[in-house]
Design a protein around this motif. Structure first.
Motif, mmCIF file in Angstrom:
data_model
loop_
_atom_site.group_PDB
_atom_site.id
_atom_site.type_symbol
_atom_site.label_atom_id
_atom_site.label_comp_id
_atom_site.label_asym_id
_atom_site.label_seq_id
_atom_site.Cartn_x
_atom_site.Cartn_y
_atom_site.Cartn_z
ATOM 1 N N VAL A 26 0.848 -1.185 0.000
ATOM 2 C CA VAL A 26 0.000 0.000 0.000
ATOM 3 C C VAL A 26 0.882 1.234 0.000
ATOM 4 O O VAL A 26 2.026 1.201 0.468
ATOM 5 C CB VAL A 26 -0.946 0.028 1.216
ATOM 6 C CG1 VAL A 26 -1.898 -1.151 1.188
ATOM 7 C CG2 VAL A 26 -0.171 0.065 2.526
ATOM 8 N N THR A 61 -3.458 6.090 2.866
ATOM 9 C CA THR A 61 -4.456 5.579 1.943
ATOM 10 C C THR A 61 -5.599 4.958 2.730
ATOM 11 O O THR A 61 -5.623 5.020 3.965
ATOM 12 C CB THR A 61 -3.833 4.580 0.956
ATOM 13 O OG1 THR A 61 -4.726 4.372 -0.129
ATOM 14 C CG2 THR A 61 -3.503 3.249 1.625
ATOM 15 N N TYR A 75 -7.269 -1.800 3.566
ATOM 16 C CA TYR A 75 -6.313 -2.726 2.952
ATOM 17 C C TYR A 75 -5.441 -3.356 4.030
ATOM 18 O O TYR A 75 -5.267 -4.579 4.092
ATOM 19 C CB TYR A 75 -5.431 -2.010 1.920
ATOM 20 C CG TYR A 75 -6.191 -1.259 0.860
ATOM 21 C CD1 TYR A 75 -7.242 -1.844 0.161
ATOM 22 C CD2 TYR A 75 -5.866 0.062 0.558
ATOM 23 C CE1 TYR A 75 -7.942 -1.141 -0.804
ATOM 24 C CE2 TYR A 75 -6.559 0.773 -0.403
ATOM 25 C CZ TYR A 75 -7.595 0.166 -1.079
ATOM 26 O OH TYR A 75 -8.284 0.882 -2.031
#
Length: 367
Positions: free
Chosen positions: A118, A122, A126
């Motif tokens: 990643v 962000t 995830y």
């Protein structure tokens, strides 16, 4: 209470919080500008029609369509409005994009087969989903001024520890609202076929930047999208992936059966059939975004946005920024505006004109 049968690494993990880790009771009147939802509900006529569909067409004692065949075909038709040639075989539907992210991690990395990459800051899910599955995460920092990823740094990180098997990129990124750069796209396209590229286009309808054409040509690409933002269906949790048919076939093996309720499938169909009506006000929302951005600029450093939210940081020194961010977040919360303190900054969803004006006035007091 100790639970010795659990995997020990789960004890240290923090659960996802929609309010950035602050789960204190909210004020009675609150402007929810923290989760990038569309500020208006479905039109009442569509909600009435949905009620009729539930009454007349859905049998509550029957399982939903487990193949999503009609919905997948309808999504493919919508996707092809960007000039592509997707079919139902190129679409997989999930209970929100989160389910698809989890399925992709299971299909690529589970069982010690590799790590997920990643670019931070962000979307936090995830990492959260990877860690709950025991999958290592490789984090590559974004440029602090542009939030772009340095392809050279990312390339070096691919093999520093466990080999990376999947790379997650958001286009445009959350929380920073910047789209992929040409250099980032070039790097992603040159990655070998043993690395899956996931481009999350949750905010596609606000920017119309898409990589679907690339995903349909490459067996190691998938584009994720959602009905939770521009289509106003956050309550119904509908996400979808667009990819090569062979990859979609694997995702169909991994997902849980009957993962999308009948009413949810019906409302997604309904939204697609009325997409011109639902998406028509977006230019006005983007005009509000630009106005709010101009008004906030004297108060915070704000970055250009290709999505339905603004990202900003104080102009103070880095060593006191986090404390100042938390104070601004709390002051706004106390006054009735809920935003997101994340990624070293403040993410403000664009709301209604009245909500945006209240946000501006409260921010002037808080900064």
């Amino acid at each position: 209470m100790p639970l010795p049968y659990l995997r020990p690494e789960l004890v240290a993990l923090a659960a996802y919080s929609s309010h950035g880790g602050d789960d204190q009771p909210l004020p009675a009147a609150i402007d929810h500008l923290d989760t990038n939802e569309y500020p208006e509900d479905l039109p009442s006529a569509l909600k009435e029609k949905l009620g009729w569909i539930y009454q007349q067409e859905i049998a509550a004692n029957r399982y939903p369509d487990g193949s999503h065949a009609q919905l997948r075909a309808a999504i493919a038709t919508y996707v092809n409005e960007s000039g592509t040639q997707a079919t139902a075989a190129n679409i997989s539907v999930g209970n929100g994009s989160d389910e698809l992210i989890r399925s992709l991690l299971i299909a690529t990395c589970l069982g010690g087969h590799g790590a997920a990459m990643v670019a931070t800051p962000t979307f936090s899910m995830y990492r959260i989903l990877a860690e709950t599955l025991g999958i290592p995460v490789v984090s590559v920092p974004r440029d602090p001024d542009t939030f772009a990823l340095d392809p050279g740094v990312a390339q070096s990180a691919l093999h520093q520890s466990q080999p990376v098997r999947v790379v997650f990129m958001v286009h445009p990124n959350s929380p920073t609202a910047n789209p992929l750069t040409p250099a980032e796209l070039d790097w992603l396209q040159q990655l070998p076929e043993n690395i899956l590229v996931v481009v999350d286009e949750a905010y596609f309808e606000f920017c119309h930047h898409t990589t679907v054409a690339i995903a349909l040509e490459r067996p190691n690409w998938v584009v994720l999208r959602t009905f939770s933002k521009a289509f106003r269906l956050a309550a119904h949790r509908v996400g979808y992936g667009v990819a090569h048919a062979d990859l979609i076939a694997v995702l169909e093996k991994v997902r849980l059966p009957y993962n999308l309720p009948s009413l949810t499938q019906a409302v997604a169909h309904l939204a697609l059939s009325h997409r011109q009506e639902l998406l028509a006000p977006i230019p006005q929302l983007l005009a509000e975004r630009d106005r709010l951005q101009r008004e906030i600029a004297p108060l915070l450093r704000v970055w250009p946005s290709a999505a339905n939210f603004i990202y900003g940081r104080p102009r103070s020194n880095l060593d006191i920024q986090d404390q100042e961010l938390h104070q601004i977040f709390q002051r706004l919360r106390e006054q009735g505006t809920l935003i997101r303190h994340t990624g070293g900054g403040l993410r403000i969803t664009i709301g209604t004109p009245k909500e945006n004006q209240r946000t501006l006035e409260r921010l002037k007091q808080a900064v």
